[in-house]
Scaffold this motif. Structure first.
Motif, PDB file in Angstrom:
ATOM      1  N   THR A 217      26.336 -35.403  23.430  1.00 36.85           N
ATOM      2  CA  THR A 217      24.912 -35.676  23.239  1.00 36.85           C
ATOM      3  C   THR A 217      24.638 -36.075  21.793  1.00 36.85           C
ATOM      4  OG1 THR A 217      24.285 -34.103  24.974  1.00 36.85           O
ATOM      5  CG2 THR A 217      22.586 -34.708  23.389  1.00 36.85           C
ATOM      6  N   ILE A 218      23.912 -37.201  21.631  1.00 39.59           N
ATOM      7  CA  ILE A 218      23.540 -37.692  20.303  1.00 39.59           C
ATOM      8  C   ILE A 218      22.019 -37.792  20.236  1.00 39.59           C
ATOM      9  CG2 ILE A 218      23.782 -39.560  18.625  1.00 39.59           C
ATOM     10  CD1 ILE A 218      26.341 -40.397  20.047  1.00 39.59           C
ATOM     11  N   PRO A 219      21.363 -37.046  19.342  1.00 44.13           N
ATOM     12  CA  PRO A 219      19.898 -37.152  19.230  1.00 44.13           C
ATOM     13  C   PRO A 219      19.489 -38.503  18.635  1.00 44.13           C
ATOM     14  CG  PRO A 219      20.779 -35.722  17.517  1.00 44.13           C
ATOM     15  CD  PRO A 219      21.936 -36.066  18.398  1.00 44.13           C
ATOM     16  N   VAL A 220      18.366 -39.031  19.107  1.00 45.17           N
ATOM     17  CA  VAL A 220      17.861 -40.317  18.603  1.00 45.17           C
ATOM     18  C   VAL A 220      16.371 -40.203  18.316  1.00 45.17           C
ATOM     19  CG1 VAL A 220      19.609 -41.764  19.718  1.00 45.17           C
ATOM     20  CG2 VAL A 220      17.516 -41.178  20.957  1.00 45.17           C
ATOM     21  N   ARG A 221      15.929 -41.044  17.417  1.00 44.76           N
ATOM     22  CA  ARG A 221      14.514 -41.086  17.026  1.00 44.76           C
ATOM     23  C   ARG A 221      14.142 -42.547  16.815  1.00 44.76           C
ATOM     24  NH1 ARG A 221      11.185 -40.444  12.390  1.00 44.76           N
ATOM     25  NH2 ARG A 221       9.480 -38.930  12.711  1.00 44.76           N
ATOM     26  N   LEU A 222      13.164 -43.034  17.580  1.00 47.99           N
ATOM     27  CA  LEU A 222      12.794 -44.444  17.516  1.00 47.99           C
ATOM     28  C   LEU A 222      11.305 -44.575  17.226  1.00 47.99           C
ATOM     29  CD1 LEU A 222      14.455 -43.913  20.538  1.00 47.99           C
ATOM     30  CD2 LEU A 222      14.984 -46.288  20.028  1.00 47.99           C
ATOM     31  N   GLN A 223      10.958 -45.378  16.239  1.00 45.57           N
ATOM     32  CA  GLN A 223       9.553 -45.635  15.937  1.00 45.57           C
ATOM     33  C   GLN A 223       9.178 -47.016  16.431  1.00 45.57           C
ATOM     34  OE1 GLN A 223       8.282 -45.341  11.840  1.00 45.57           O
ATOM     35  NE2 GLN A 223       6.126 -45.424  12.400  1.00 45.57           N
ATOM     36  N   LEU A 224       8.086 -47.085  17.201  1.00 46.26           N
ATOM     37  CA  LEU A 224       7.604 -48.381  17.673  1.00 46.26           C
ATOM     38  C   LEU A 224       6.937 -49.139  16.533  1.00 46.26           C
ATOM     39  CD1 LEU A 224       5.956 -47.869  21.172  1.00 46.26           C
ATOM     40  CD2 LEU A 224       8.281 -48.546  20.623  1.00 46.26           C
ATOM     41  N   PRO A 225       7.078 -50.452  16.507  1.00 44.30           N
ATOM     42  CA  PRO A 225       6.316 -51.251  15.533  1.00 44.30           C
ATOM     43  C   PRO A 225       4.817 -51.151  15.820  1.00 44.30           C
ATOM     44  CG  PRO A 225       8.113 -52.530  16.511  1.00 44.30           C
ATOM     45  CD  PRO A 225       7.980 -51.275  17.322  1.00 44.30           C
ATOM     46  N   TYR A 226       4.015 -51.535  14.848  1.00 40.80           N
ATOM     47  CA  TYR A 226       2.562 -51.546  15.029  1.00 40.80           C
ATOM     48  C   TYR A 226       2.078 -52.838  15.681  1.00 40.80           C
ATOM     49  CZ  TYR A 226       2.107 -47.477  11.954  1.00 40.80           C
ATOM     50  OH  TYR A 226       2.198 -46.221  11.410  1.00 40.80           O
ATOM     51  N   ASP A 227       2.834 -53.927  15.520  1.00 41.53           N
ATOM     52  CA  ASP A 227       2.309 -55.262  15.808  1.00 41.53           C
ATOM     53  C   ASP A 227       2.935 -55.931  17.022  1.00 41.53           C
ATOM     54  OD1 ASP A 227       4.785 -55.528  14.714  1.00 41.53           O
ATOM     55  OD2 ASP A 227       4.262 -57.127  13.323  1.00 41.53           O
ATOM     56  N   ILE A 228       3.315 -55.145  18.037  1.00 41.75           N
ATOM     57  CA  ILE A 228       3.878 -55.733  19.247  1.00 41.75           C
ATOM     58  C   ILE A 228       2.835 -55.693  20.364  1.00 41.75           C
ATOM     59  CG2 ILE A 228       6.253 -55.185  18.627  1.00 41.75           C
ATOM     60  CD1 ILE A 228       6.101 -52.770  20.507  1.00 41.75           C
ATOM     61  N   PRO A 229       3.001 -56.515  21.410  1.00 45.72           N
ATOM     62  CA  PRO A 229       2.071 -56.452  22.546  1.00 45.72           C
ATOM     63  C   PRO A 229       2.100 -55.076  23.208  1.00 45.72           C
ATOM     64  CG  PRO A 229       3.396 -58.466  22.634  1.00 45.72           C
ATOM     65  CD  PRO A 229       3.993 -57.603  21.559  1.00 45.72           C
ATOM     66  N   VAL A 230       1.046 -54.761  23.934  1.00 45.64           N
ATOM     67  CA  VAL A 230       0.988 -53.502  24.666  1.00 45.64           C
ATOM     68  C   VAL A 230       1.317 -53.755  26.135  1.00 45.64           C
ATOM     69  CG1 VAL A 230      -0.658 -52.461  23.079  1.00 45.64           C
ATOM     70  CG2 VAL A 230      -1.508 -53.707  25.088  1.00 45.64           C
ATOM     71  N   SER A 231       1.604 -52.692  26.868  1.00 48.78           N
ATOM     72  CA  SER A 231       1.920 -52.803  28.295  1.00 48.78           C
ATOM     73  C   SER A 231       0.621 -53.029  29.065  1.00 48.78           C
ATOM     74  CB  SER A 231       2.622 -51.536  28.793  1.00 48.78           C
ATOM     75  OG  SER A 231       3.834 -51.333  28.114  1.00 48.78           O
ATOM     76  N   ARG A 232       0.363 -54.275  29.341  1.00 50.72           N
ATOM     77  CA  ARG A 232      -0.870 -54.625  30.036  1.00 50.72           C
ATOM     78  C   ARG A 232      -0.672 -55.956  30.737  1.00 50.72           C
ATOM     79  NH1 ARG A 232      -6.734 -53.215  27.493  1.00 50.72           N
ATOM     80  NH2 ARG A 232      -8.045 -53.998  29.152  1.00 50.72           N
TER      81      ARG A 232
END
Length: 253
Positions: A91-106
Motif C-alpha cells: 500500500t502506497i498513500p497518495v495525495r492529489l490536489q485538483l487544479p482550480y481552472d479545469i471544467p467541472v463535471s456537468r
C-alpha cells in the motif's frame, strides 16, 4: 515460460487498485487515498506507477458530435520496483490536489483516474476510477444566483469543446422578455472568478432578423469577481442582475 507469456498478456499479472477517500471533490481541493499493489504468478519489474486524471467530454459542431479526451495531469506514485510473485499487498498513500481552472463535471463532461503499472514487454495493469469534479463554493454561488434569477440550463449546458466549458441558459423570469439566451464560461482561480458572458437580445420583424443574422443583437463582455466580494447567493444575484441590465442597454439594435 508459459506463465511469463500469460503475464505479458495480462493474465496472472500484478494488479493495481486505487482507493480514494471520496468520489466527489471541488476545484482546488485535495483527494487522499491509497494505491494497492498485489503480486501475480511471476516476478515482474515495474518501471513506474502513475495516476493520471482524464477528462472525457463531447460537444456538437456542425450537426456532428466531437469527442474530447484530455489528460489533466499525472502524479508519479513510485519509481522502479520489483513485484514478487504472490507477494503480500503493498500500500502506497497518495495525495492529489485538483487544479482550480479545469471544467467541472456537468453536461457531457466527466472525469476518471487511470492508475497504471508500467511494465516492459507486458500489458500494463490499469485501474480506472470515476471521480466527480464539483464547482468550488464561489462558482456554485454563481450557478445558484443564476437559478435564483430564473435562468434555466439548456440541454447542451456544460459541454466542453477542448478550449472552454460553456454554460447556456434560457431566461424564465428576469429579462425573459428581453433576452433569448445567456451564455457564460469561467476561469476559476485561487482568489477570484474570471467570467466571460454573452447575452442575446430578442429581436422581432425584418430589421430584427437582419440584426440577428449580423450578430448585432449579441453582446459579449467579461468581468472578475474576487471571492472577497462574494457574500452569498442573494448578493451575487444582485450583482449579476446589475451587470446584465447594464450590458443589455449597450446593445445597439
Amino acid at each position: 515460460m508459459f506463465k511469463n507469456l500469460l503475464a505479458g498478456l495480462g493474465v496472472g499479472a500484478a494488479k493495481v487498485d486505487l482507493k480514494i477517500n471520496r468520489a466527489k471533490v471541488a476545484l482546488g481541493e485535495v483527494i487522499e487515498g491509497e494505491v494497492k499493489i498485489s503480486g501475480g504468478n511471476i516476478d515482474q519489474q515495474v518501471e513506474k506507477i502513475n495516476i493520471t486524471l482524464v477528462l472525457d467530454s463531447r460537444y456538437k459542431h456542425d450537426d456532428k458530435y466531437v469527442n474530447i479526451r484530455r489528460e489533466i495531469g499525472t502524479l508519479k506514485v513510485a519509481d522502479s520496483m520489483l513485484i514478487k510473485a504472490g507477494s503480500p499487498e503493498k500500500t502506497i498513500p497518495v495525495r492529489l490536489q485538483l487544479p482550480y481552472d479545469i471544467p467541472v463535471s456537468r453536461g457531457k463532461t466527466r472525469y476518471y483516474f487511470v492508475t497504471n503499472l508500467d511494465i516492459k514487454k507486458a500489458v500494463d495493469p490499469k485501474d480506472i476510477d470515476d471521480v466527480v469534479v464539483l464547482p468550488n463554493a464561489y462558482m456554485q454561488m454563481v450557478f445558484d444566483a443564476l437559478s435564483m434569477l430564473g435562468f434555466r440550463d439548456k440541454p447542451s449546458s456544460g459541454d466542453y469543446n477542448g478550449r472552454f466549458q460553456q454554460f447556456e441558459y434560457k431566461p424564465t423570469k428576469f429579462m425573459a422578455r428581453e433576452l433569448d439566451e445567456l451564455e457564460l464560461y469561467f476561469v476559476a482561480e485561487e482568489s477570484q472568478l474570471y467570467i466571460v458572458m454573452e447575452i442575446d437580445k430578442k429581436t422581432r420583424g425584418f430589421f430584427g432578423k437582419i440584426a440577428d443574422d449580423m450578430d448585432l443583437d449579441e453582446r459579449r463582455f467579461s468581468y472578475t469577481l474576487p471571492y472577497s466580494d462574494m457574500h452569498g447567493v442573494e448578493q451575487v444575484a444582485a450583482t449579476l442582475k446589475e451587470i446584465i441590465e447594464d450590458e443589455y442597454r449597450k446593445i445597439n439594435c
